[in-house]
Write a protein that holds these residues in place. Structure first.
Motif, PDB file in Angstrom:
ATOM      1  N   PHE A 238       0.836  -1.198   0.000  1.00 55.80           N
ATOM      2  CA  PHE A 238       0.000   0.000   0.000  1.00 55.80           C
ATOM      3  C   PHE A 238       0.874   1.252   0.000  1.00 55.80           C
ATOM      4  O   PHE A 238       0.609   2.206  -0.731  1.00 55.80           O
ATOM      5  N   ARG A 239       1.909   1.257   0.815  1.00 55.43           N
ATOM      6  CA  ARG A 239       2.805   2.415   0.861  1.00 55.43           C
ATOM      7  C   ARG A 239       3.449   2.649  -0.505  1.00 55.43           C
ATOM      8  O   ARG A 239       3.603   3.798  -0.939  1.00 55.43           O
ATOM      9  N   GLU A 240       3.778   1.591  -1.209  1.00 52.42           N
ATOM     10  CA  GLU A 240       4.376   1.730  -2.542  1.00 52.42           C
ATOM     11  C   GLU A 240       3.384   2.362  -3.524  1.00 52.42           C
ATOM     12  O   GLU A 240       3.768   3.201  -4.347  1.00 52.42           O
ATOM     13  N   VAL A 241       2.113   1.976  -3.432  1.00 50.74           N
ATOM     14  CA  VAL A 241       1.098   2.569  -4.289  1.00 50.74           C
ATOM     15  C   VAL A 241       0.980   4.059  -3.994  1.00 50.74           C
ATOM     16  O   VAL A 241       0.911   4.897  -4.907  1.00 50.74           O
ATOM     17  N   VAL A 242       0.957   4.432  -2.715  1.00 53.24           N
ATOM     18  CA  VAL A 242       0.870   5.836  -2.323  1.00 53.24           C
ATOM     19  C   VAL A 242       2.037   6.624  -2.897  1.00 53.24           C
ATOM     20  O   VAL A 242       1.864   7.727  -3.440  1.00 53.24           O
ATOM     21  N   THR A 256       7.797  20.749   0.935  1.00 51.88           N
ATOM     22  CA  THR A 256       7.195  19.698   0.114  1.00 51.88           C
ATOM     23  C   THR A 256       7.325  18.353   0.789  1.00 51.88           C
ATOM     24  O   THR A 256       6.376  17.555   0.837  1.00 51.88           O
ATOM     25  N   ARG A 257       8.513  18.078   1.340  1.00 57.44           N
ATOM     26  CA  ARG A 257       8.732  16.793   2.006  1.00 57.44           C
ATOM     27  C   ARG A 257       7.918  16.676   3.290  1.00 57.44           C
ATOM     28  O   ARG A 257       7.389  15.606   3.601  1.00 57.44           O
ATOM     29  N   ASN A 258       7.757  17.776   4.018  1.00 57.45           N
ATOM     30  CA  ASN A 258       6.939  17.752   5.231  1.00 57.45           C
ATOM     31  C   ASN A 258       5.469  17.518   4.898  1.00 57.45           C
ATOM     32  O   ASN A 258       4.766  16.762   5.589  1.00 57.45           O
ATOM     33  N   ASN A 259       4.982  18.170   3.834  1.00 55.91           N
ATOM     34  CA  ASN A 259       3.595  17.957   3.400  1.00 55.91           C
ATOM     35  C   ASN A 259       3.384  16.511   2.977  1.00 55.91           C
ATOM     36  O   ASN A 259       2.338  15.906   3.263  1.00 55.91           O
ATOM     37  N   ALA A 260       4.388  15.954   2.301  1.00 50.63           N
ATOM     38  CA  ALA A 260       4.296  14.561   1.860  1.00 50.63           C
ATOM     39  C   ALA A 260       4.252  13.616   3.061  1.00 50.63           C
ATOM     40  O   ALA A 260       3.518  12.621   3.053  1.00 50.63           O
ATOM     41  N   GLU A 261       5.004  13.930   4.095  1.00 52.91           N
ATOM     42  CA  GLU A 261       5.016  13.091   5.288  1.00 52.91           C
ATOM     43  C   GLU A 261       3.663  13.136   5.998  1.00 52.91           C
ATOM     44  O   GLU A 261       3.157  12.106   6.462  1.00 52.91           O
ATOM     45  N   ARG A 262       3.064  14.334   6.073  1.00 53.55           N
ATOM     46  CA  ARG A 262       1.739  14.438   6.688  1.00 53.55           C
ATOM     47  C   ARG A 262       0.698  13.671   5.871  1.00 53.55           C
ATOM     48  O   ARG A 262      -0.171  12.998   6.428  1.00 53.55           O
ATOM     49  N   ARG A 263       0.796  13.791   4.555  1.00 54.02           N
ATOM     50  CA  ARG A 263      -0.143  13.071   3.687  1.00 54.02           C
ATOM     51  C   ARG A 263       0.032  11.567   3.861  1.00 54.02           C
ATOM     52  O   ARG A 263      -0.949  10.823   3.984  1.00 54.02           O
ATOM     53  N   ARG A 264       1.244  11.115   3.884  1.00 52.73           N
ATOM     54  CA  ARG A 264       1.513   9.687   4.034  1.00 52.73           C
ATOM     55  C   ARG A 264       0.971   9.179   5.371  1.00 52.73           C
ATOM     56  O   ARG A 264       0.392   8.091   5.450  1.00 52.73           O
ATOM     57  N   GLY A 265       1.148   9.986   6.429  1.00 55.74           N
ATOM     58  CA  GLY A 265       0.652   9.573   7.735  1.00 55.74           C
ATOM     59  C   GLY A 265      -0.864   9.447   7.754  1.00 55.74           C
ATOM     60  O   GLY A 265      -1.411   8.499   8.342  1.00 55.74           O
ATOM     61  N   PHE A 298     -10.144  14.294   3.173  1.00 55.32           N
ATOM     62  CA  PHE A 298      -9.054  14.706   4.054  1.00 55.32           C
ATOM     63  C   PHE A 298      -7.954  15.508   3.368  1.00 55.32           C
ATOM     64  O   PHE A 298      -7.130  16.111   4.058  1.00 55.32           O
ATOM     65  N   GLN A 299      -7.898  15.501   2.052  1.00 52.73           N
ATOM     66  CA  GLN A 299      -6.867  16.271   1.377  1.00 52.73           C
ATOM     67  C   GLN A 299      -7.009  17.741   1.746  1.00 52.73           C
ATOM     68  O   GLN A 299      -8.122  18.274   1.762  1.00 52.73           O
TER      69      GLN A 299
END
Length: 331
Positions: A238-242, A256-265, A298-299
């Motif tokens: 699932f993480r790979e698909v994300v 950008t990386r911080n936003n990506a981390e929040r989205r991933r969480g 949630f986006q």
């Protein structure tokens, strides 16, 4: 079509009443209206008197003022029934065929009768009236593998800005999380379109003749959903698909990386512990629902109305749902 019937509380609890479909967030409930014309009036979509105005420009030089007409484009304007003011809609080609909202009333009434829907559901406008929509809930509810109820809606979209055709489309809608699940399935027809040309007409018979093909799409959707529900998906997968859907370069800016981390969480939370995935957790179907739920509910957005507008109009949102479906579908 023959789908098992279910109710909203038969599986893992009722839907959060605060979570509404994007149609309901933006539009007006019209299920109590006696017919389509009444529904259009209630939703503020009647009496627009859409019309063309000649476009021109003014050139001011030392030699005087010159008005230059534009023979290729016209301006579309409408009356606002709430205020009586004239409002700008768009600039379109001179051959654009105007289609008043009331022209779809007979088609809407015919679709309600033909489909077995009890009534229309919601009606509304987007972008100041550039686009309009009307929905109706079909009586069939598919229950994927006996676990996950999915309602079916017919949605009718019209545009007054040249951005799209008049469209009638079938949209699956997952009850548990209010996810809108419209995706393309190979070799299946999910919508019928009529272009805005001067001579194009909305023909009830043409739309009616293709309803069977659209219902065939719903049956194909159920088959694909069942296969996804029967297939296991691991957390690393699932993480790979994300990460495939939302790629982030290692050298991207910190923000950008911080936003990506929040989205991933948030996506991992939806995947691993959200109540909406309880009955289907650990499957490829649950993976798609987690991604769709994130996009639909949630986006990040300034408010829920803006997010709902994005769900209904954004090509990026539609493409991400489609990409996730393609990655998680079972061959």
């Amino acid at each position: 079509m023959s789908f098992p019937m279910t109710t909203q509380t038969e599986a893992n609890g009722p839907l959060d009443p605060a979570r509404l479909s994007p149609w309901r967030q933006i539009g007006t409930p019209v299920a109590d209206c006696r017919n389509a014309r009444h529904a259009l009036e209630k939703a503020g979509l009647a009496g627009w008197n859409i019309r063309k105005l000649q476009q021109s420009g003014t050139d001011i030089t030392p030699n005087g003022v010159t008005t230059i007409n534009n023979p290729e484009q016209v301006m579309l304007v409408r009356d606002d029934p709430a205020t009586g003011q004239v409002r700008y809609l768009s600039s379109v080609g001179s051959g654009y065929g105007i289609r008043q909202n009331e022209e779809q009333a007979d088609l809407l009434d015919a679709l309600v009768a033909e489909s077995g829907a009890e009534s229309l559901a919601d009606a509304g406008q987007l972008d100041g009236g550039k686009r309009t929509f009307v929905t109706m809930k079909l009586p069939q509810t598919m229950t994927v593998a006996g676990l996950d109820p999915v309602e079916l809606y017919l949605a009718v979209f019209n545009s007054h800005d040249g951005s799209s055709s008049f469209r009638v489309m079938i949209v699956p809608f997952r009850i548990w999380c209010a996810n809108q699940l419209g995706v393309a399935i190979r070799d299946r027809v999910s919508e019928v379109s009529i272009r805005h040309t001067r001579n194009a007409e909305i023909k009830v018979e043409e739309i009616r003749s293709k309803l069977g093909l659209m219902y065939s799409y719903a049956e194909a959707f159920e088959r694909e959903a069942r296969k996804m529900l029967d297939a296991e998906l691991t957390t690393p997968e699932f993480r790979e698909v994300v990460e495939t859907i939302w790629p982030v370069d290692d050298n991207a800016p910190v923000r950008t990386r911080n936003n990506a981390e929040r989205r991933r969480g948030e996506l991992m939370r939806l995947w691993s512990s959200a109540d909406t995935q309880q009955a289907v957790r650990g499957t490829r179907w649950a993976g798609w629902q987690a991604i769709t739920e994130y996009v639909d509910h949630f986006q990040p957005a300034k408010d829920s109305t803006i997010r709902a507008h994005r769900v209904l109009t954004s090509g990026t949102v539609a493409n991400r749902k489609q990409r996730a479906f393609d990655l998680l579908a079972v061959a």
